[in-house]
Structure formats: structure tokens, C-alpha cells
Design an enzyme around this catalytic site. Structure first.
Site, PDB file in Angstrom:
ATOM      1  CD  GLU A  83       8.217 -33.766 -35.736  1.00 52.48           C
ATOM      2  OE1 GLU A  83       8.113 -33.599 -36.964  1.00 52.48           O
ATOM      3  OE2 GLU A  83       9.188 -34.343 -35.215  1.00 52.48           O
TER       4      GLU A  83
ATOM      5  CG  ASP B 296      12.000 -26.593 -38.188  1.00 56.97           C
ATOM      6  OD1 ASP B 296      11.959 -27.686 -38.743  1.00 56.97           O
ATOM      7  OD2 ASP B 296      11.355 -25.600 -38.578  1.00 56.97           O
TER       8      ASP B 296
END
Ligand code: TRH
Length: 379
Positions: A275, A17
Site C-alpha cells: 500500500e 501498517d
């Protein structure tokens, strides 16, 4: 007047994040001259990827970006007014008081930056608005691998920096030597960044029994403990070397994000996860093994297959099978000892394919540029 951006990031777990939002903040500031404030609820994770961050500061300026500790009670008072563009990363909830500031300002673009997925529905939902009441709309912004999505994070000079680095054997040698890693000319260098993975012992066994030599660089996280167990020891020391058969292992410290790409560029194969490192491995243009973030209902396996279907498309059948075999075994905790040699039998093909994939992805506009264009079109 510079366009102002507020980016909100809640660190759920791990580093993805903050990893994504920090890259985005830097790119908006450096390449698009935006005034960026980054609101983060966990500065210690941020400090790990960017050592310049002071974990005790409520407010600080880091390379031109205003970084605020995000505390719901104080956001509105500190912000004073809403930015022109507000990004809530990965559906983190904005504080009501800040939403009130957005209403007051009236002309505010509110975006939810979503997680990356290659699934078709992401392109269908990309850029769709949803009414939030009192005249505010929130748009869903999906990163992705096609022109019908928001694209991938990619700094303007990234591929040129990569190619210049790879053209210099001395730079590679010096970078690795900085971590005490001195690979021999014939060794395959592999990075390892993954979640807890039942396939790991079989992976290490396959590397140790390989006919060619492998040097594995183990990044921080649960992998280091798991590799230690495989060596039948409690802990592995950073900077030390461990060997079994044709496998030599190095344990690395946490590397600042600014150097993370360089590590991936140095390796012949990268094992990445989540990610951000997943995307960076694609820009590194080396064969890679993705450990996707596991979800309860196995939704991640659908996501995995969606990416694989795109990525393997241009490969011949046998290379596709080799790629599938190793990625599926890695993500389902299976025995990888047969799939790995099959994967490596296609190493050259997978190397060329990784270069083509990176070049092809480079033709799409990047995520930060797409966000800036989206704002100007919306105005
Ligand atoms: O840390 P992650 O597992 O993050 C994940 C994913 O983003 C996932 O989608 C999300 O749902 C979950 O968090 C909450 O893996 P990821 O995305 O690769 O992020 C790691 C970041 O840490 C990336 O920016 C690279 C950086 N990094 C360093 O800078 N230095 C290091 O030494 C290492 C190991 C990572």
C-alpha cells in the site's frame, strides 16, 4: 487547545501498517498541529523504517510524536484518558479498557482507517458510521483516488521537494553514490520491492536480454534471495554489483522511510508493492509496476483491476494493453519476458502519463487533511 489523536497500529506482517500510520502521525503533528500518540505493538518493524525508534522503550518521543509500545493490559493505564480522535488502523481491535476511557470522555471521534482500494464500494462505505453500543459510533474512513473517498497520504511539500530534487543531477548522483550506485548515463535505473513472485526469473531474463542497459536496485526482502537464485548463488552482498547481459544488479540495505521517496525519484521505473510504497510510486511520477498484497481468494486481482481501470483510463489502447500485460503477468506469476519489452516500448508515454496522474491526484485533498476536516465537521 491542541486536538489530541491516538493512533493504534498492529503490525500484521511487513511494513505497510506501520509505514502508513507513521506517515499519518507525522503529518497530523507537523502540518495540523495535533498532539499525537502512536501505539504500536511491534517496535522492531518501526525501527526498520525509522532508525530513531528505540525498540526497548515503552514510551518515547520521536520527532514530536509520543510513541507507546502497545500492550493491551497497560494501554488504558498509560493513556489515562482517551484522545479527542481515536484511529484504529486497518481494523485492529482496541482494548476494552481503552474503549471504556472513550465512553467516559463522551465526545470522542472513533475512526477505522481502512486499507486502500480503488473499488467502487470503498467510496460508498467511506465515512459511514456503525453503532458500537453505549452511545459510541465508529466511522469507516477509506483512503482512495477520488474526492468521494478520504484521499491519499501526501505531505504538503512532497511534490515541491520531488521536483527540486529532480532538477539537480548532482543531488541524484550523490544520493545514489551513498549506496555505491553509479549508474551510467544511458542505463535505465529500476527499483525492485516485491513479494515472492514466480514471474521474477522471466523479468530478470528480459532485463538481461534487453537491447538497452538496465541497472536494478533490489530492496530488502524475499526478492534478494530470489535474485541470488537467478544468479545461481546463495546470497548477494549488499553494496556489490552483479551482472548478466544487459542487467546489472545492486543489493540495497533497508533504507529509512524518510529516504525511501528519494530512491523512487532517482529511478526510471519503480517496482513497488502493498500500500504505502504503491502510493509513493505514484507521487514519484515514474512508470511503475505494482505487486499487490496477495489474498487467498484472489480478491487482490479484483482490487488490482479496479486500480488499473482508473489508472489506464487516459492512455491510448496500445499503451493500456502494454500496461495490463505486464501488471497482470507480474501479479499472476506469469512469464513476463514478452510483456516487459512491450511495456518498455511505451516508456515515454507511460512517463508522461505518470506525471499527469500524479498532478491529477495532487488536486484532491490529502488523507490527513481530510481526517482533520472530518473531525471538525463532526464536532
Ligand atoms: O511492507 P508491505 O508489503 O506492507 C503491506 C501492505 O501495506 C499491505 O497492504 C498490508 O496488508 C500488509 O503490509 C500487511 O508494503 P508497503 O505497504 O509498501 O510498505 C512498505 C513500507 O516500508 C513503506 O512505508 C516503505 C517502507 N520501506 C522503507 O522505508 N525502506 C525500505 O528500504 C523499504 C524496502 C520499504
Amino acid at each position: 487547545m491542541r486536538v489530541t489523536w491516538d493512533i493504534f497500529c498492529r503490525v500484521i506482517d511487513n511494513f505497510g501498517d506501520i509505514g502508513v500510520t507513521w506517515r499519518l502521525a507525522q503529518q497530523l503533528h507537523q502540518e495540523h498541529q495535533c498532539a499525537v500518540r502512536l501505539w504500536v505493538d511491534d517496535l522492531s518493524s518501526f525501527h526498520a523504517i525509522c532508525p530513531a525508534v528505540d525498540v526497548s522503550a515503552e514510551r518515547q518521543c520521536v520527532t514530536g510524536i509520543e510513541v507507546y509500545r502497545w500492550c493491551d493490559q497497560t494501554v488504558a493505564q498509560r493513556a489515562q484518558e482517551s484522545a479527542d480522535v481515536v484511529i484504529e488502523a486497518f481494523a485492529c481491535q482496541l482494548p476494552e479498557d481503552y474503549i471504556a476511557l472513550m465512553r467516559k470522555k463522551q465526545k470522542v471521534l472513533w475512526l477505522n482507517l481502512e486499507y486502500l482500494t480503488a473499488e467502487a464500494w470503498a467510496a460508498q462505505c467511506h465515512a459511514l458510521p456503525s453503532m458500537q453500543g453505549a452511545g459510541l459510533q465508529k466511522y469507516f474512513f477509506f483512503p482512495g483516488f477520488t474526492d468521494t473517498t478520504g484521499g491519499l497520504l501526501r505531505e504538503a511539500d512532497l511534490l515541491a521537494r520531488r521536483d527540486a530534487f529532480l532538477a539537480s543531477a548532482e543531488q541524484r548522483r550523490a544520493f545514489l553514490a551513498g549506496f555505491g550506485v553509479q549508474p551510467l548515463a544511458h542505463e535505465r535505473l529500476i527499483s525492485l520491492f516485491a513479494y515472492a513472485n514466480a514471474a521474477l526469473p522471466s523479468f530478470l531474463t528480459a532485463l538481461s536480454q534487453d537491447t538497452s542497459a538496465n541497472r536494478l536496485l533490489v530492496l530488502p526482502g524475499v526478492m534478494q534471495e530470489a535474485v541470488a537464485r537467478w544468479f545461481a548463488t546463495d546470497t548477494l552482498q549488499i553494496g556489490c554489483e552483479y551482472q548478466r547481459g544487459n542487467l546489472t544488479v545492486h543489493v540495497l540495505p533497508y533504507i529509512p522511510q524518510a529516504q525511501f521517496d528519494t530512491l523512487l525519484w532517482c529511478c526510471d521505473v519503480n517496482c513497488v508493492r502493498g500500500e504505502d510504497s504503491f502510493v509513493r510510486a505514484q507521487w514519484a511520477a515514474k512508470p511503475f509496476l505494482w505487486h499487490i498484497y496477495p489474498q487467498h481468494d484472489d480478491a487482490h486481482l479484483v482490487k488490482l483491476e479496479a486500480f488499473l481501470a482508473l489508472y489506464r483510463h487516459a492512455l491510448a489502447d496500445d499503451a493500456q494493453q502494454a500496461l495490463n500485460g505486464v501488471w497482470q503477468a507480474w501479479n499472476q506469476g506469469g512469464d513476463i519476458s514478452r510483456a516487459w519489452p512491450a511495456f518498455m516500448a511505451h516508456e515515454q508515454t507511460l512517463q508522461s502519463h505518470a506525471s499527469c496522474w500524479s498532478a491529477q491526484q495532487n488536486k484532491h485533498a490529502d488523507l490527513a487533511t481530510n481526517l482533520v476536516h472530518f473531525y471538525h465537521d463532526w464536532l
